[in-house]
Enzyme design. Structure first.
Site, PDB file in Angstrom:
ATOM      1  N   LYS A 182       1.348  -9.894  -2.761  1.00  0.00           N
ATOM      2  CA  LYS A 182       2.648  -9.313  -2.468  1.00  0.00           C
ATOM      3  C   LYS A 182       3.159  -8.663  -3.743  1.00  0.00           C
ATOM      4  CE  LYS A 182       7.194 -10.576  -0.766  1.00  0.00           C
ATOM      5  NZ  LYS A 182       7.970 -11.644  -0.141  1.00  0.00           N
ATOM      6  N   LYS A 235       0.708  -6.710   0.969  1.00  0.00           N
ATOM      7  CA  LYS A 235       2.010  -6.129   1.272  1.00  0.00           C
ATOM      8  C   LYS A 235       2.560  -5.446   0.041  1.00  0.00           C
ATOM      9  CE  LYS A 235       6.540  -7.922   1.959  1.00  0.00           C
ATOM     10  NZ  LYS A 235       7.333  -9.084   1.964  1.00  0.00           N
TER      11      LYS A 235
HETATM   12  C1  PBG Z   1      10.742 -12.316   1.808  1.00  0.00           C
HETATM   13  C2  PBG Z   1      10.252 -11.085   2.495  1.00  0.00           C
HETATM   14  C3  PBG Z   1      10.528  -9.762   2.140  1.00  0.00           C
HETATM   15  C4  PBG Z   1       9.863  -8.950   3.069  1.00  0.00           C
HETATM   16  C5  PBG Z   1       9.209  -9.805   3.949  1.00  0.00           C
HETATM   17  N1  PBG Z   1       9.463 -11.110   3.565  1.00  0.00           N
HETATM   18  C6  PBG Z   1      11.439  -9.225   1.130  1.00  0.00           C
HETATM   19  C7  PBG Z   1      11.175  -9.414  -0.292  1.00  0.00           C
HETATM   20  O1  PBG Z   1      10.153  -9.920  -0.745  1.00  0.00           O
HETATM   21  O2  PBG Z   1      12.091  -9.038  -1.008  1.00  0.00           O
HETATM   22  C8  PBG Z   1       9.860  -7.460   3.082  1.00  0.00           C
HETATM   23  C9  PBG Z   1       9.400  -6.815   4.325  1.00  0.00           C
HETATM   24  C10 PBG Z   1       9.757  -5.388   4.455  1.00  0.00           C
HETATM   25  O3  PBG Z   1      10.193  -4.704   3.522  1.00  0.00           O
HETATM   26  O4  PBG Z   1       9.596  -4.883   5.579  1.00  0.00           O
HETATM   27  N2  PBG Z   1      11.226 -13.240   2.729  1.00  0.00           N
END
Ligand code: PBG
Length: 313
Positions: A182, A235
């Site tokens: 991530k 991601k």
């Molecule tokens: C954290 C989480 C995030 C997203 C999914 N789970 C936000 C982050 O890490 O700030 C982002 C997903 C998206 O942008 O569509 N719970």
């Protein structure tokens, strides 16, 4: 080339069975609340979530990724593991209303009053005390009926703790889809509006990955696989297609890619201005993620793409 021959030699193809639709259930709204920066996406009140999930399922989309936004937030994010928490109630409601698989996002950022993904010690998130709370949350989500648990907080060791917690509670068969790679990304902006989870101060760079690194992503995924992850996720998706490809070649576990909120917003905004063809840009993006090697594509386009895939001969 004749169309039939082109179909015969096509290497990658998108199907509705590849798609997962993210959904928001928000305890603070009485009617669907459109997310301004994500046209077409709404956060739903509890009363609508069952019927909305059913409509997604009826389009052939096999799974949803569920995010809950609670009414009350506190320092530790205790709403995340409450038996009658918004996510737990919504999972029960959706499972009763439809066949759709429910993947429960597991993070504390929607539940903490400071908006960070775990417990704060001074200005930083305390990894180990956060893990314990992730374990509790995983069990409560599985008890509510979640089919897959998806930890997104990026704490070190989260998969191991969640696996052990689930096993001890008798949920050996509930798989973990880990947000393994991530990145600290600008493309999460619209999501933070939807989930009401922007950190009040600081950012997530201490526990999200540097966009310059791809070998590190493989290392993170390997650790998650060793800790017992069943599905590895990358991601965002489009800026990291090389990482998806690399992951596909390095692991035999299913690979998921999250086509995140900012990736969605860009296409919506450009299409609204008439600068690109919405449907073609959407399908080309999703196909590229598949071609890179993803088995599972999590996308806010799932409903619209399902409509087009359905219509295709
Ligand atoms: C954290 C989480 C995030 C997203 C999914 N789970 C936000 C982050 O890490 O700030 C982002 C997903 C998206 O942008 O569509 N719970």
């Amino acid at each position: 080339m004749r169309p039939a021959i082109r179909e015969l030699v096509r290497e990658s193809d998108l199907t509705v069975r590849d798609l997962v639709y993210p959904m928001f259930v928000n305890q603070n709204v009485r009617a669907p609340k459109p997310i301004a920066s994500m046209p077409g996406v709404s956060a739903y009140p509890f009363d609508d979530i069952g019927k909305e999930a059913r409509s997604v399922s009826e389009m052939g989309v096999p799974a949803i990724l569920l995010f809950g936004i609670p009414k009350a937030k506190d320092e530790r994010g205790s709403g995340a593991w409450a038996e009658d928490g918004i996510t737990q109630r919504a999972i029960r409601e959706i499972k009763a209303a439809s066949e759709v698989l429910v993947i429960a996002d597991l993070c504390l950022c929607e539940y903490t009053d400071h908006g960070h993904c775990g417990v704060l010690h001074g200005d930083t998130v305390d990894n180990d005390s956060t893990l314990e709370l992730y374990g509790l949350t995983a069990i409560s989500q599985a008890e509510a009926g979640a089919d897959i648990i998806a930890p997104s907080g990026m704490m070190d060791g989260q998969v191991k703790v969640i696996r052990e917690s689930l096993d001890d509670a008798g949920f050996e068969n509930v798989p973990i889809m880990s947000y393994s790679a991530k990145y600290a990304s600008a493309f999460y902006g619209p999501f933070r509006d939807a989930a009401e989870s922007a950190p009040r101060s600081g950012d997530r760079r201490t526990h999200q990955m540097d966009p310059g690194n791809s070998r590190e992503a493989i290392r993170e995924m390997r650790m998650d696989a060793e800790e017992g992850a069943d599905i590895l996720m990358i991601k965002p998706a489009l800026p990291y297609l090389d990482v998806i490809r690399e992951a596909r070649q390095s692991f035999d576990l299913p690979i998921a890619a999250y086509n995140v909120s900012g990736e969605y917003a860009m296409i919506k905004a450009a299409a609204a201005k008439g600068w690109i063809d919405h449907d073609r840009a959407m399908m080309e993006s999703l196909l590229s993620i598949k071609r890179a090697g993803a088995d599972i594509i999590i996308t806010y386009f799932a409903r619209e793409a399902a409509g087009l895939l359905e219509a295709r001969p």
